[in-house]
Design a protein around this motif. Structure first.
Motif, PDB file in Angstrom:
ATOM      1  N   LEU B  92      51.011  26.097  36.304  1.00  0.00           N
ATOM      2  CA  LEU B  92      50.437  26.901  35.129  1.00  0.00           C
ATOM      3  C   LEU B  92      48.236  26.717  35.695  1.00  0.00           C
ATOM      4  N   ALA B  93      48.226  26.962  36.417  1.00  0.00           N
ATOM      5  CA  ALA B  93      47.192  26.707  37.020  1.00  0.00           C
ATOM      6  C   ALA B  93      46.141  27.903  36.955  1.00  0.00           C
ATOM      7  N   TRP B  94      46.966  29.222  37.096  1.00  0.00           N
ATOM      8  CA  TRP B  94      47.120  30.346  37.255  1.00  0.00           C
ATOM      9  C   TRP B  94      47.584  31.178  35.957  1.00  0.00           C
ATOM     10  N   MET B  95      46.921  31.832  35.761  1.00  0.00           N
ATOM     11  CA  MET B  95      47.452  33.187  34.604  1.00  0.00           C
ATOM     12  C   MET B  95      47.213  34.956  35.600  1.00  0.00           C
ATOM     13  N   PRO B  96      47.896  35.883  35.398  1.00  0.00           N
ATOM     14  CA  PRO B  96      47.395  37.198  35.493  1.00  0.00           C
ATOM     15  C   PRO B  96      46.737  36.858  34.529  1.00  0.00           C
ATOM     16  N   THR B  97      46.006  38.432  34.950  1.00  0.00           N
ATOM     17  CA  THR B  97      45.034  38.931  34.043  1.00  0.00           C
ATOM     18  C   THR B  97      46.196  40.301  33.723  1.00  0.00           C
ATOM     19  N   ASN B 295      32.681  31.404  23.393  1.00  0.00           N
ATOM     20  CA  ASN B 295      32.499  32.875  23.228  1.00  0.00           C
ATOM     21  C   ASN B 295      31.673  33.355  23.624  1.00  0.00           C
ATOM     22  N   LEU B 296      30.168  33.328  24.061  1.00  0.00           N
ATOM     23  CA  LEU B 296      29.202  34.898  23.998  1.00  0.00           C
ATOM     24  C   LEU B 296      29.648  34.222  25.778  1.00  0.00           C
ATOM     25  N   THR B 297      29.725  33.282  26.238  1.00  0.00           N
ATOM     26  CA  THR B 297      29.448  33.132  27.875  1.00  0.00           C
ATOM     27  C   THR B 297      30.947  32.630  28.643  1.00  0.00           C
ATOM     28  N   SER B 298      31.681  33.164  28.298  1.00  0.00           N
ATOM     29  CA  SER B 298      33.317  33.322  29.296  1.00  0.00           C
ATOM     30  C   SER B 298      34.483  34.101  28.551  1.00  0.00           C
ATOM     31  N   THR B 299      34.185  34.760  27.038  1.00  0.00           N
ATOM     32  CA  THR B 299      35.240  36.020  27.155  1.00  0.00           C
ATOM     33  C   THR B 299      34.799  37.212  27.769  1.00  0.00           C
ATOM     34  N   ALA B 300      35.843  37.786  26.868  1.00  0.00           N
ATOM     35  CA  ALA B 300      35.935  39.487  27.924  1.00  0.00           C
ATOM     36  C   ALA B 300      34.223  39.746  27.543  1.00  0.00           C
ATOM     37  N   PHE B 333      36.813  37.110  38.526  1.00  0.00           N
ATOM     38  CA  PHE B 333      38.067  37.489  38.400  1.00  0.00           C
ATOM     39  C   PHE B 333      38.239  38.946  37.400  1.00  0.00           C
ATOM     40  N   ASN B 334      39.061  39.702  37.953  1.00  0.00           N
ATOM     41  CA  ASN B 334      39.392  41.180  37.083  1.00  0.00           C
ATOM     42  C   ASN B 334      40.254  41.465  35.798  1.00  0.00           C
ATOM     43  N   GLY B 335      39.573  41.071  35.227  1.00  0.00           N
ATOM     44  CA  GLY B 335      40.063  41.060  33.238  1.00  0.00           C
ATOM     45  C   GLY B 335      39.992  42.031  33.055  1.00  0.00           C
ATOM     46  N   VAL B 336      39.667  43.279  33.296  1.00  0.00           N
ATOM     47  CA  VAL B 336      39.984  44.790  32.132  1.00  0.00           C
ATOM     48  C   VAL B 336      40.936  44.753  31.347  1.00  0.00           C
ATOM     49  N   ALA B 337      40.855  44.944  30.674  1.00  0.00           N
ATOM     50  CA  ALA B 337      41.996  45.717  29.792  1.00  0.00           C
ATOM     51  C   ALA B 337      42.666  47.179  29.742  1.00  0.00           C
ATOM     52  N   ALA B 338      42.250  47.552  31.099  1.00  0.00           N
ATOM     53  CA  ALA B 338      42.241  49.038  30.807  1.00  0.00           C
ATOM     54  C   ALA B 338      43.649  49.484  31.556  1.00  0.00           C
ATOM     55  N   ASN B 369      29.653  35.830  40.502  1.00  0.00           N
ATOM     56  CA  ASN B 369      29.738  34.673  39.263  1.00  0.00           C
ATOM     57  C   ASN B 369      29.513  34.754  38.188  1.00  0.00           C
ATOM     58  N   LYS B 370      30.264  35.634  37.479  1.00  0.00           N
ATOM     59  CA  LYS B 370      29.550  35.961  35.878  1.00  0.00           C
ATOM     60  C   LYS B 370      31.215  35.953  35.397  1.00  0.00           C
ATOM     61  N   ALA B 371      31.420  35.629  34.225  1.00  0.00           N
ATOM     62  CA  ALA B 371      32.141  36.002  32.843  1.00  0.00           C
ATOM     63  C   ALA B 371      33.330  37.089  33.679  1.00  0.00           C
ATOM     64  N   PRO B 372      34.428  37.143  33.468  1.00  0.00           N
ATOM     65  CA  PRO B 372      34.900  37.934  33.640  1.00  0.00           C
ATOM     66  C   PRO B 372      35.191  39.293  32.581  1.00  0.00           C
ATOM     67  N   GLY B 373      35.736  40.344  32.453  1.00  0.00           N
ATOM     68  CA  GLY B 373      36.272  41.420  30.732  1.00  0.00           C
ATOM     69  C   GLY B 373      35.834  42.822  31.566  1.00  0.00           C
ATOM     70  N   GLY B 374      35.239  43.145  31.156  1.00  0.00           N
ATOM     71  CA  GLY B 374      34.434  44.368  31.513  1.00  0.00           C
ATOM     72  C   GLY B 374      35.213  45.617  30.142  1.00  0.00           C
ATOM     73  N   VAL B 375      36.517  45.724  29.936  1.00  0.00           N
ATOM     74  CA  VAL B 375      36.196  46.523  29.102  1.00  0.00           C
ATOM     75  C   VAL B 375      36.571  46.340  27.479  1.00  0.00           C
ATOM     76  N   ALA B 376      35.946  46.295  26.651  1.00  0.00           N
ATOM     77  CA  ALA B 376      35.406  46.124  25.355  1.00  0.00           C
ATOM     78  C   ALA B 376      34.162  46.564  24.848  1.00  0.00           C
ATOM     79  N   TYR B 377      34.001  45.665  23.210  1.00  0.00           N
ATOM     80  CA  TYR B 377      33.045  46.804  22.525  1.00  0.00           C
ATOM     81  C   TYR B 377      33.528  47.844  22.420  1.00  0.00           C
TER      82      TYR B 377
END
Ligand code: FES
Ligand code: FES
Lengths: 179, 795
Positions: B92-97, B295-300, B333-338, B369-377
């Motif tokens: 369970l250490a890794w999960m799909p984005t 919230n500001l440092t680790s989420t999308a 990590f490529n955590g884009v929700a597109a 070396n920054k938090a993952p995410g990308g499609v948000a706001y």
């Protein structure tokens, strides 16, 4: 330690840790979850309540500091089944969307109207400037407070909200009367 | 007038008779919120509930040498401490984005951004859980951090993703769209070509409610209930089934009241998985609520594009082509929700609202070396970036051509007869009538007068600016064939049940985070079936209670679920028609529907109301007529819808302090048919505030070691009531031709359209300084540098 205070008119006594914040006391110990928590730095105002009639950020007050004092939260705005005009104002003028900032906004603006029954737009903006709303863009909060002010002073003459009297240009391609 | 009841009060017209598009039907959700009786995730208290806190990486890049949890485990109130290694033992250490990459739930080998999850504690109360975090000792070997996106692909750059076999660089993906040869040819023969590098900095949606979850696993019957701050409960359920290996029919995801989403609550975060694991291992309900800095440092995050844009035109201002090279920072990590086929979201609409000959985009995305995410706001899958690029480029072109930016836009806007319009990058815009919308904005602003005022002020040494933008959005993903996330297509279900007494329950797959679905969706159904909105309850945000669908983001609720609601109501109406024919003893062909009742053609007195029909639907019926009055649909949108609008921003810049004041903001939106004009206006107001925030103050910055400099609301500035004006809104209405009620969606329009209007206004104000571009955020210090002859990109 034991703390006793009046919350929304009722005396409450609880055993708490000395470091417990008032916001967590209200939420976790009294189940008054209308008061919200939104930041670590006393910037958002989601936690605003009254302490002896003055708005405070309850994330910046220890429960122990409130001991012996009177606290009023959003749950205490409605009296005997009657909504406070400020609550009605927010409903009428769309002063809320997700509703997370709303309890804090209501407490601050209720206090504003108590001290200044007819505030200007700028005075309203200043009164809520220690609070963040991420949804509404503030204009409708301002209108909500104006609505409540007019309601209380009996000067609101029509049911038309200040929000709606803005001129709206229309270039309708569809006729006005849809089935 | 009193406001005692929720949905029924209305200031103008009776919404029972005309539910859609008229007046200000008040919101059904407000009565609970104004009493402090909303139900947010953190409000939940379950018997025996434990609290979870997460230990996060203090550095941006480092190898984990050891994690010692003995002292934490010894804390009297601690029930459980879990590390990455322990999760790895359970796979369970890794999960799909959401975009086919993987992300660490808890780091096992390395930490890859500051704030990354390293271990978690479950304890009896919130404070004890936090205390115990301090008792966990982690030893790191610090590694050099990749912070500057421009050098991330250098050979010498440390490789962040060495978890991926064979990975030797920080390359994430390349993406291209448009016709390069045709675009180069158009540039070759153009009279004028203007190029501009512009940065859309990293920003954060920062909804007022942070993310969190309560997980409750029942070991006896094997069911897992997760209350979480999710904009997409059904997609999360499927992902939990995949990640945790639990049978999906025993997972229930509940998204109760959500304190704002803005895309921040689309992804699955490690915290949700930790809460589930915590409950699985303790057998108790476990609550996780992140703090603001988490919230500001680790989420999308959102944006983080460096765009090199070029625009080619004739001397008289006919735009020929646009091309751009983009360097995209995707974090660790490529955590884009597109949607799967769109790694760059819908950035391909960067040709904007203009009829041009050719376009091309080449994009490279990298890991840092920054938090993952990308499609948000509220970005509508990167349309925010695209609109910013084209609207700034058009202003740069106007600057070079010495042409009024409004005039330049008017010359190039797509004309109404060209719709449906296929862009040079292959997007089909459904409908639009752009010029009247722009002219409406000019009229409200009194553009001519503003320009005269600006001249007068300039003569007095004052800095006043007027900025214009015109945007075209593309919202409401699917269709199914083009759009999916992890194979789950973007189509949404809806179910409607009419009870014997004529009230109704509508169940939808999307989830409100403040948009007012409980109100607007009731209005849609009321319009279609003639039951008053107050008598229609909208159920959403609970996977056990609602049909499958992909949720609320990309302004897709009204375009997709709203369409499903209209269609399911029509389906029920057809069932009602059969029953009416039996009741009136005429053939269905002789029945005429008039809002709320069927009557016999030529004999209006012979009629039955939907209420009468509802009661009969559950009573005695002739053979061949199925009883009941309910239906379900799954709506697969034919295409995206294209809301659009014209925005004008008026600013004053203090020449002595470089402080920008937004004096006026005029927004004219065309989002097709508006279901609830009051709510639409509110959505626009909120988005405009976001736009002003991004243009003037919001940025998630990093120092050279990868320390996040925007980790609190003291450092990440969000507009308060004092930084924004009273919005001036207007609306035009060009219905979507393929949406059942002609609606288009509006939630993100203003966030998309407003940043370029603000920046265009500020640059316009700085005309005396001969500046053609200044990057966001236009803080006083950055603007002061620009006015002192030293404009710098923010990264
Ligand atoms: S929780 Fe943000 S100010 Fe109190
Ligand atoms: S209504 Fe959502 S934060 Fe104010």
């Amino acid at each position: 330690m034991q703390v006793t205070m009046i919350v929304n008119g009722e005396r409450v006594t609880r055993d708490v840790e000395g470091r417990l914040l008032l916001v967590h006391f209200l939420r976790d110990h009294l189940a008054l979850t209308g008061t919200h928590w939104g930041c670590d730095t006393s910037n958002c105002g989601a936690c605003a309540v009254w302490l002896d009639g003055e708005p405070v950020k309850s994330c910046t007050v220890l429960a122990a500091m409130a001991a012996g004092h009177e606290v009023r939260t959003v749950e205490g705005l409605e009296q005997l089944g009657e909504l406070d005009p400020i609550q009605r104002g927010f409903m009428h003028c769309h002063g809320l969307q997700c509703g997370f900032c709303t309890p804090g906004m209501l407490m601050t603006t209720r206090a504003l109207l108590d001290s200044n029954p007819n505030p200007s737009e700028q005075e309203i903006r200043e009164a809520i400037s220690g609070q963040i709303c991420r949804c509404t863009g503030y204009a409708s909060i301002v209108r909500s407070v104006q609505w409540a002010a007019a309601e209380e002073s009996g000067t609101r003459t029509s049911t038309v909200d200040p929000a709606s009297v803005r001129s709206e240009p229309r270039s309708r391609e569809r006729t006005a009367d849809r089935p | 007038m009193t406001a005692a009841a929720g949905g029924r009060v209305t200031a103008f017209v009776d919404n029972d008779i005309r539910p859609v598009g008229r007046g200000r039907m008040l919101r059904k959700e407000d009565p609970r919120f104004i009493r402090g009786r909303g139900r947010f995730v953190d409000d939940l208290q379950l018997p025996g509930m434990l609290h979870l806190a997460i230990l996060r990486a203090p550095i941006a890049h480092g190898r984990i040498l050891s994690v010692d949890i003995t002292a934490a485990e010894a804390h009297p109130k601690v029930k459980l401490v879990v590390t990455g290694v322990m999760l790895a033992e359970r796979s369970l250490a890794w999960m799909p984005t959401l975009s086919g990459d993987v992300q660490a739930v808890l780091a096992t080998d390395k930490v890859r951004f500051q704030g990354q999850e390293v271990a978690f504690v479950v304890a009896e109360d919130r404070y004890a859980a936090r205390d115990a975090l301090e008792l966990i000792a982690v030893e790191y070997e610090q590694l050099p951090a990749v912070v500057d996106v421009r050098t991330a692909l250098d050979r010498s750059a440390p490789v962040i993703r060495d978890d991926v076999e064979g990975k030797t660089d920080n390359h994430c993906f390349d993406w291209e769209t448009g016709d390069k040869a045709a675009t180069d040819a158009a540039f070759a023969r153009a009279d004028v070509a203007v190029s501009q590098e512009m940065v859309y900095p990293r920003v954060h949606p920062a909804p007022l409610e942070t993310c969190g979850a309560v997980a409750d696993y029942d070991a006896v019957d094997g069911t897992l209930t997760v209350w979480s701050t999710t904009q997409a409960p059904h997609a999360h359920r499927t992902l939990f089934a995949i990640v945790a290996g639990l049978p999906e029919h025993k997972i229930r995801v509940i998204s109760p009241d959500i304190g704002g989403g803005f895309g921040n609550k689309v992804p699955i975060y490690p915290g949700y998985i930790c809460a589930i694991v915590g409950s699985l291992l303790t057998g108790k309900p476990v609550k996780w609520t992140e703090d603001r800095s988490e919230n500001l440092t680790s989420t999308a995050f959102a944006r983080d594009y460096i765009m090199h844009g070029e625009i080619a035109a004739t001397r008289d201002g006919k735009i020929l082509a646009i091309r751009t090279n983009v360097l995209a920072d995707h974090g660790a990590f490529n955590g884009v929700a597109a949607p799967t086929k769109y790694p760059a979201g819908f950035f391909g609409v960067f040709t904007g609202s203009y009829d041009i000959e050719a376009a091309h985009c080449a994009m490279t995305a990298v890991y840092t070396n920054k938090a993952p995410g990308g499609v948000a706001y509220s970005c509508s899958f990167r349309i925010t970036e695209a609109v910013y690029l084209v609207e700034r480029l058009v202003d740069c072109l106007a600057y070079e051509l010495k042409m009024d930016p409004v005039e330049l836009r008017l010359r190039n806007l797509i004309r109404p007869e060209q719709f449906p319009y296929t862009t040079k990058t292959g997007w089909v815009y459904d409908s639009g009538n752009y010029e009247p919308t722009l002219r409406a904005a000019l009229r409200i602003a009194d553009y001519e007068a503003l320009r005269r005022e600006q001249q007068d002020r300039r003569a007095r040494g004052e800095l006043m600016g007027i900025g214009v933008s015109f945007f075209t959005e593309a919202v409401g993903a699917g269709p199914r064939k083009d759009m999916d996330i992890m194979g789950l297509a973007m189509a949404d279900g809806s179910e409607l049940r009419i009870h014997p007494t004529g009230t109704a329950v509508l169940r939808v797959s999307c989830q409100t985070q403040g948009q007012g679905h409980e109100t607007t969706f009731a209005q849609i159904v009321a319009e279609e079936i003639g039951i008053p909105p107050a008598d229609i309850r909208v159920v959403h945000g609970d996977t056990d209670q609602t049909p499958f669908g992909l949720g609320t983001y990309g302004s897709r609720s009204t375009p997709v679920s709203g369409a499903a609601a209209a269609l399911v109501a029509r389906k029920v109406r057809e069932k009602a028609r059969l029953i009416a024919s039996a009741m009136l003893e005429v053939s269905v062909a002789d029945l005429v529907w008039e809002k709320g009742s069927f009557y016999v053609a030529g004999d209006p007195a012979a009629s039955v109301t939907i209420r009468d029909i509802a009661m009969r639907a559950y009573g005695d019926l002739p053979d061949g007529i199925e009883g009941g009055l309910e239906a379900q649909v799954c709506y697969n949108p034919e295409n995206l819808t294209n809301p659009n609008g014209a925005y004008i921003c008026v600013v004053d810049v203090d020449p002595g302090t470089a402080v920008v004041t937004v004096r006026r903001f005029i927004a004219v939106d065309d989002c097709g048919v508006r279901i609830n004009p009051m709510i639409v206006e509110g959505q626009v107001h909120g988005g405009l505030t976001d736009g002003v925030g991004m243009a003037l103050m919001e940025m998630i910055a990093f120092d050279e070691d990868g320390n996040c400099l925007g980790g609190s609301l003291m450092d990440y500035l969000i507009p308060t009531a004092l930084e924004v004006p009273d919005w001036e809104t207007g609306f035009t209405e060009t219905p979507s031709p393929h949406h059942p009620i002609g609606a288009k969606g509006v939630g993100e329009s203003a966030t998309v359209g407003s940043p370029p209007a603000v920046v265009n206004a500020v640059v316009d104000a700085l005309r005396p300084y001969a500046l053609r571009h200044v990057d966001m955020p236009l803080t006083p210090s950055r603007l002061w540098e620009a006015m002192s002859g030293n404009p710098r990109p923010p990264i």
